[in-house]
Enzyme design. Structure first.
Site, PDB file in Angstrom:
ATOM      1  N   PHE A  48      36.804  -7.388  24.658  1.00 34.87           N
ATOM      2  CA  PHE A  48      37.840  -8.038  25.463  1.00 34.87           C
ATOM      3  C   PHE A  48      39.066  -8.204  24.577  1.00 34.87           C
ATOM      4  O   PHE A  48      38.931  -8.453  23.379  1.00 34.87           O
ATOM      5  CB  PHE A  48      37.353  -9.402  25.963  1.00 34.87           C
ATOM      6  CG  PHE A  48      36.383  -9.298  27.115  1.00 34.87           C
ATOM      7  CD1 PHE A  48      35.139  -8.719  26.945  1.00 34.87           C
ATOM      8  CD2 PHE A  48      36.726  -9.767  28.375  1.00 34.87           C
ATOM      9  CE1 PHE A  48      34.241  -8.599  28.001  1.00 34.87           C
ATOM     10  CE2 PHE A  48      35.840  -9.664  29.443  1.00 34.87           C
ATOM     11  CZ  PHE A  48      34.599  -9.074  29.255  1.00 34.87           C
ATOM     12  N   ASN A  98      40.012 -22.571  19.618  1.00 35.71           N
ATOM     13  CA  ASN A  98      40.991 -21.991  20.554  1.00 35.71           C
ATOM     14  C   ASN A  98      40.664 -22.444  21.961  1.00 35.71           C
ATOM     15  O   ASN A  98      39.651 -23.091  22.198  1.00 35.71           O
ATOM     16  CB  ASN A  98      41.031 -20.465  20.424  1.00 35.71           C
ATOM     17  CG  ASN A  98      39.717 -19.826  20.800  1.00 35.71           C
ATOM     18  OD1 ASN A  98      39.305 -19.862  21.954  1.00 35.71           O
ATOM     19  ND2 ASN A  98      39.029 -19.259  19.804  1.00 35.71           N
TER      20      ASN A  98
HETATM   21  N1  CTP Z   1      35.990  -9.929  18.068  1.00 35.92           N
HETATM   22  C1  CTP Z   1      34.863  -9.897  17.318  1.00 35.92           C
HETATM   23  N2  CTP Z   1      34.841 -10.490  16.088  1.00 35.92           N
HETATM   24  C2  CTP Z   1      35.929 -11.080  15.590  1.00 35.92           C
HETATM   25  C3  CTP Z   1      37.104 -11.115  16.361  1.00 35.92           C
HETATM   26  C4  CTP Z   1      37.108 -10.530  17.608  1.00 35.92           C
HETATM   27  O1  CTP Z   1      33.866  -9.325  17.772  1.00 35.92           O
HETATM   28  N3  CTP Z   1      35.862 -11.644  14.400  1.00 35.92           N
HETATM   29  C5  CTP Z   1      35.968  -9.294  19.410  1.00 35.92           C
HETATM   30  C6  CTP Z   1      36.242 -10.219  20.545  1.00 35.92           C
HETATM   31  O2  CTP Z   1      35.069 -10.788  21.067  1.00 35.92           O
HETATM   32  C7  CTP Z   1      36.878  -9.296  21.566  1.00 35.92           C
HETATM   33  C8  CTP Z   1      37.651  -8.340  20.698  1.00 35.92           C
HETATM   34  O3  CTP Z   1      36.986  -8.338  19.450  1.00 35.92           O
HETATM   35  O4  CTP Z   1      35.919  -8.543  22.286  1.00 35.92           O
HETATM   36  C9  CTP Z   1      39.072  -8.828  20.498  1.00 35.92           C
HETATM   37  O5  CTP Z   1      39.688  -8.063  19.553  1.00 35.92           O
HETATM   38  P1  CTP Z   1      40.789  -8.643  18.553  1.00 35.92           P
HETATM   39  O6  CTP Z   1      41.258  -7.507  17.738  1.00 35.92           O
HETATM   40  O7  CTP Z   1      40.313  -9.850  17.879  1.00 35.92           O
HETATM   41  O8  CTP Z   1      41.876  -8.962  19.568  1.00 35.92           O
HETATM   42  P2  CTP Z   1      42.728 -10.176  19.774  1.00 35.92           P
HETATM   43  O9  CTP Z   1      42.249 -11.340  18.961  1.00 35.92           O
HETATM   44  O10 CTP Z   1      42.822 -10.315  21.226  1.00 35.92           O
HETATM   45  O11 CTP Z   1      44.130  -9.683  19.267  1.00 35.92           O
HETATM   46  P3  CTP Z   1      44.688  -9.270  17.842  1.00 35.92           P
HETATM   47  O12 CTP Z   1      44.715  -7.786  17.901  1.00 35.92           O
HETATM   48  O13 CTP Z   1      46.010  -9.900  17.852  1.00 35.92           O
HETATM   49  O14 CTP Z   1      43.757  -9.791  16.803  1.00 35.92           O
END
Ligand code: CTP
Length: 406
Positions: free
Chosen positions: A324, A207
């Site tokens: 975040f 990304n």
């Molecule tokens: N995060 C994480 N592990 C993952 C994915 C995300 O720890 N496998 C953390 C990221 O570092 C960030 C937060 O979770 O702090 C983001 O949350 P996420 O739900 O992944 O949000 P987005 O990707 O922004 O949105 P979506 O809800 O669309 O997935």
């Protein structure tokens, strides 16, 4: 002692800049004066030269100066760019990013903080163009010493008179004072950057995260005295001074690196854009093209933040957790849901639909969403946003959680 570039622009208050230079020197700072063409109509450069005991810069085109491209050399060596007085013209040029003289070029070239002391006629100060320019600069993190009210040189009474030299020097001292070492003794784990999920030996799913926001938070935490470990996915940035870098590639590697260290941390900030999906299998050899479409099966990665949120309560030593979130709509509602779902203490929500915030830009505007309320952090440099995030996190660190988590 700091190295300060003092930009003097063409206003009647230019004579007061001599006192500012003297005041800065009394505090032990080294001052390089830069005068615009119109400033020299108000005060002679010899005055500044005698006070600062340094050559006064009046032009980009003085022979000999381009041997080491002086505005770049100065830009990297100063700790602060102060402009006093700052005319409406210079404020406009800075706001628009123009670079038609030494001072405006220096402004673009430096990464040092910028402090401006505006001075102009009241109506000019209130003109929407100037108001907009000031707001734009403020949003980029430029700081201001507001003008005073009173009789102006033009005979009017109102706001616009250059702040008194003592007030300008005091503002410089405040800005240069190192932040209180509020995080001394704290162990902070920050994740940053993207993750790369390999499809085969040459291709990956990644990304656009540059890592800037996470690196800025790590740097600010180190400046505040914390012992900082920065777990970073692939990034072109170099680790900020005082931090220990742990380089990882995939979401799985980041999960392992964070989980192995979280037990020791007082605070974990998950600024990384961790992949939510990874290829079900990485091909051992380069995938060859076929005539038809290619189907790749992606499977969910483990959510690091949610796994951290399931650790025993803060009362029994679980670190403060900051997540975040990149959102394009319903920023606060979605961040609140994420806060609860992942068991975090604070979510830093980014509106990534804005061109000037979020991925791969120098500035950011975020909303801090915690169980104790919502704070808007307007558009400013990522370094300034990092400071605001840590100010809020410090409050969390000082408040033991009353609600142990299950
Ligand atoms: N995060 C994480 N592990 C993952 C994915 C995300 O720890 N496998 C953390 C990221 O570092 C960030 C937060 O979770 O702090 C983001 O949350 P996420 O739900 O992944 O949000 P987005 O990707 O922004 O949105 P979506 O809800 O669309 O997935």
């Amino acid at each position: 002692m700091a190295s300060i570039a003092l930009g003097v622009t063409g206003g009647i208050g230019a004579y007061k800049a001599v006192e500012v230079a003297r005041g800065l020197q009394k505090h032990g700072h080294e001052v390089t004066a830069i005068m615009t063409r119109s400033a020299r109509r108000f005060v002679g450069e010899a005055t500044f030269e005698a006070i600062t005991r340094r050559r006064v810069i009046t032009s980009q085109w003085t022979p000999g100066l381009n041997a080491d491209i002086e505005h770049i050399a100065l830009a990297t060596s100063i700790d602060l760019l102060l402009v006093a007085p700052a005319t409406a013209n210079t404020i406009g040029k800075f706001a628009q990013g123009l670079a038609d003289d030494f001072l405006s070029s220096l402004h673009l070239a430096t990464r040092a903080p910028v402090l401006m002391a505006p001075a102009m006629n009241t109506h000019m100060f209130e003109h929407p163009a100037v108001v907009e320019n000031l707001a734009r600069l403020r949003a980029r993190g430029v700081q201001f010493v507001d003008p005073g009210e009173g009789y102006l040189a033009c005979g009017w009474v109102g706001k616009g008179r250059l702040a008194e030299p003592d007030a300008i020097v005091a503002a410089v001292e405040r800005l240069l004072r190192p932040k209180a070492s509020t995080l001394v003794g704290r162990r902070v784990l920050v994740t940053a950057g993207p993750t790369y999920e390999d499809l085969d030996p040459v291709r990956y799913v990644g990304n656009r995260s540059s890592g800037r926001m996470g690196y800025a938070v790590a740097g600010e935490a180190a400046r505040r005295g914390a012992e900082v470990t920065l777990v970073s996915g692939p990034s072109r940035l170099s680790a900020p001074p005082g931090t220990t870098l742990v380089a990882v590639r995939s979401a799985a590697e980041m999960h392992e690196a964070v989980m192995a260290r979280a037990g020791e941390a007082d605070l974990v900030l998950m600024a990384a854009a961790v992949a939510d999906y990874t290829p079900a299998a990485t091909a051992p050899r380069k995938i060859e093209k076929q005539d038809g479409p290619l189907t790749v099966t992606l499977v969910r990665t483990r959510d690091i933040l949610a796994d951290l949120g399931r650790l025993p309560s803060r009362a029994s030593g679980r670190p403060v957790l900051v997540g975040f979130a990149a959102e394009t709509h319903e920023v606060v509602t979605r961040a609140q849901a994420k806060l609860a779902r992942k068991g975090a203490d604070l979510i830093v929500a980014n509106d990534v639909s804005r061109a000037d915030a979020g991925f791969d830009v120098e500035t950011n505007a975020v909303t801090l969403v915690g169980t104790d309320g919502v704070d808007e952090v307007p558009l400013q440099s990522k370094a300034a946003v990092a400071a605001r995030i840590l100010d809020r996190v410090e409050l969390l660190l000082a408040t033991p959680s009353l609600e142990p988590r299950s």
